[in-house]
Design a protein around this motif. Structure first.
Motif, mmCIF file in Angstrom:
data_model
loop_
_atom_site.group_PDB
_atom_site.id
_atom_site.type_symbol
_atom_site.label_atom_id
_atom_site.label_comp_id
_atom_site.label_asym_id
_atom_site.label_seq_id
_atom_site.Cartn_x
_atom_site.Cartn_y
_atom_site.Cartn_z
ATOM 1 N N GLU A 113 0.820 -1.216 0.000
ATOM 2 C CA GLU A 113 0.000 0.000 0.000
ATOM 3 C C GLU A 113 0.848 1.259 0.000
ATOM 4 O O GLU A 113 0.521 2.236 -0.681
ATOM 5 C CB GLU A 113 -0.927 -0.013 1.215
ATOM 6 C CG GLU A 113 -2.023 -1.058 1.130
ATOM 7 C CD GLU A 113 -2.970 -0.994 2.311
ATOM 8 O OE1 GLU A 113 -4.194 -1.041 2.087
ATOM 9 O OE2 GLU A 113 -2.487 -0.890 3.456
ATOM 10 N N LYS A 116 3.382 1.025 -3.484
ATOM 11 C CA LYS A 116 2.638 0.969 -4.754
ATOM 12 C C LYS A 116 3.531 0.472 -5.898
ATOM 13 O O LYS A 116 3.690 1.137 -6.932
ATOM 14 C CB LYS A 116 2.039 2.340 -5.101
ATOM 15 C CG LYS A 116 1.033 2.826 -4.061
ATOM 16 C CD LYS A 116 0.514 4.211 -4.396
ATOM 17 C CE LYS A 116 -0.576 4.647 -3.432
ATOM 18 N NZ LYS A 116 -0.140 4.637 -2.003
ATOM 19 N N SER A 140 -5.249 -4.940 0.255
ATOM 20 C CA SER A 140 -4.133 -4.028 -0.042
ATOM 21 C C SER A 140 -3.813 -3.999 -1.526
ATOM 22 O O SER A 140 -3.052 -3.147 -1.994
ATOM 23 C CB SER A 140 -2.888 -4.431 0.756
ATOM 24 O OG SER A 140 -2.331 -5.641 0.267
#
Length: 351
Positions: A113, A116, A140
């Motif tokens: 998260e 990314k 997530s």
């Protein structure tokens, strides 16, 4: 020769480097491995062009990871959080809170998260899918196209009856990468380890200090001599039975004190695979348990993969743990193939 995409990976919970070595073989550049166990440093760095960081993934930050990746390339975050909470080998001494929380899987999700990355892959025990922490991990990945399944590793070229959960996620394209069904004919124990020099119980190959077998007590030497490949302790004469076999509960452990079969895959290689009494880890022909090198090769590590420095001390339980806990190299390779092909497909679709 096709031009491969520039994919850079960080391998969390990297262990001895099984997943890393497979990713590299499949065309992915691994820039770093992270693990809290200092025993992993030598095998990880000696066999892979990547740096080992002895750090706790639980306190690792996305900013730290960004520095490891550098500026260019697609980012892959990979790993296999330790699976001790669901080990079927021993159910004693567990921490119930650890079982419920699976903190390291949650840490993996947190890093996804925060960082990314373009691509994500995780390998773990099948039982993970039955617990809430896996649903939390999937949450997530809400921005990713995700594929996951419990795969039979033998169908992908691993000479073991090993079931593992494999997950891949991508921010690229309209479809998730996938391993598919697997199409390999199961590789046998014979194909994998028969070429190694014979050893007695307690012996060591002077040319390879990992090709070493554990000693056997006089009673266990009699037991293995009475054992047939694929048989059980029920085939023994009465005087060879252990106390646990004489109890009613002993009937639930038919595969302990067993020999492997030459022309079938091995059983799942565990952290205790070097012990004859710990499972079906007897050599198919020689009167001993499999050696550490044989265990590593059944985990699809190359024959020359280094686990200790030349002249270094071989400690069975420490190296058994590194080998048994490793992601099979071949699984890392097929994951890499799937991710590379996925990226190339997205290129073609965008052209």
């Amino acid at each position: 020769m096709k031009k491969l995409p520039n994919i850079k990976a960080v391998d969390l919970f990297c262990g001895a480097g099984g997943l890393t070595h497979g990713l590299v073989r499949g065309g992915i550049k691994v820039v770093a491995g992270v693990d809290l166990d200092p025993q992993c440093r030598y095998p990880f760095e000696a066999n892979n062009d990547a740096t080992f960081f002895e750090e706790d993934v639980g306190t690792l930050t996305a900013d730290r990871l960004r520095k490891l990746y550098g500026r260019d390339g697609l980012r892959l975050l990979a790993g296999c959080a330790p699976c001790q909470p669901f080990s079927t080998y021993s159910r004693s001494g567990r921490n119930p809170r650890y079982e419920q929380e699976w903190p390291l899987v949650s840490s993996f999700g947190r890093l996804v998260e925060d960082l990314k990355p373009d691509l994500v892959t995780m390998e773990n025990v099948p039982q993970l899918a039955d617990h809430s922490v896996f649903l939390e991990f999937l949450s997530s990945l809400s921005d990713y196209r995700v594929w996951w399944d419990v795969v039979d590793c033998a169908k992908f070229g691993v000479p073991q009856t090993r079931q593992r959960l494999v997950l891949m996620g991508s921010k690229l394209g309209a479809r998730a990468p996938s391993l598919g069904e697997g199409s390999h004919v199961a590789k046998s124990v014979r194909e994998t380890i028969a070429q190694l020099p014979p050893l007695p119980a307690g012996g060591i190959d002077p040319e390879d200090n990992l090709h070493i077998s554990s000693k056997l007590s006089p009673i266990n030497l009699k037991r293995i001599r009475a054992s047939m490949p694929g048989g059980t302790w029920r085939d023994w004469d009465e005087e060879l039975l252990a106390a646990c076999h004489r109890k009613a509960t002993g009937a639930t452990y038919p595969s302990v004190y067993g020999r492997m079969e030459w022309d079938k895959p091995s059983p799942t290689i565990t952290t205790q695979c070097f012990g004859f009494g710990n499972g079906r880890f007897g050599h198919p022909e020689q009167d001993r348990a499999i050696s550490l090198r044989e265990a590593a090769m059944l985990q699809t590590f190359p024959r020359d993969y280094e686990f200790v420095p030349k002249g270094g001390r071989v400690v069975f339980d420490k190296l058994g743990r590194l080998i048994g806990n490793a992601v099979p190299v071949r699984i890392g390779e097929v994951i890499a193939d799937a991710l590379v092909n996925h990226v190339m497909d997205t290129w073609r679709e965008a052209a």
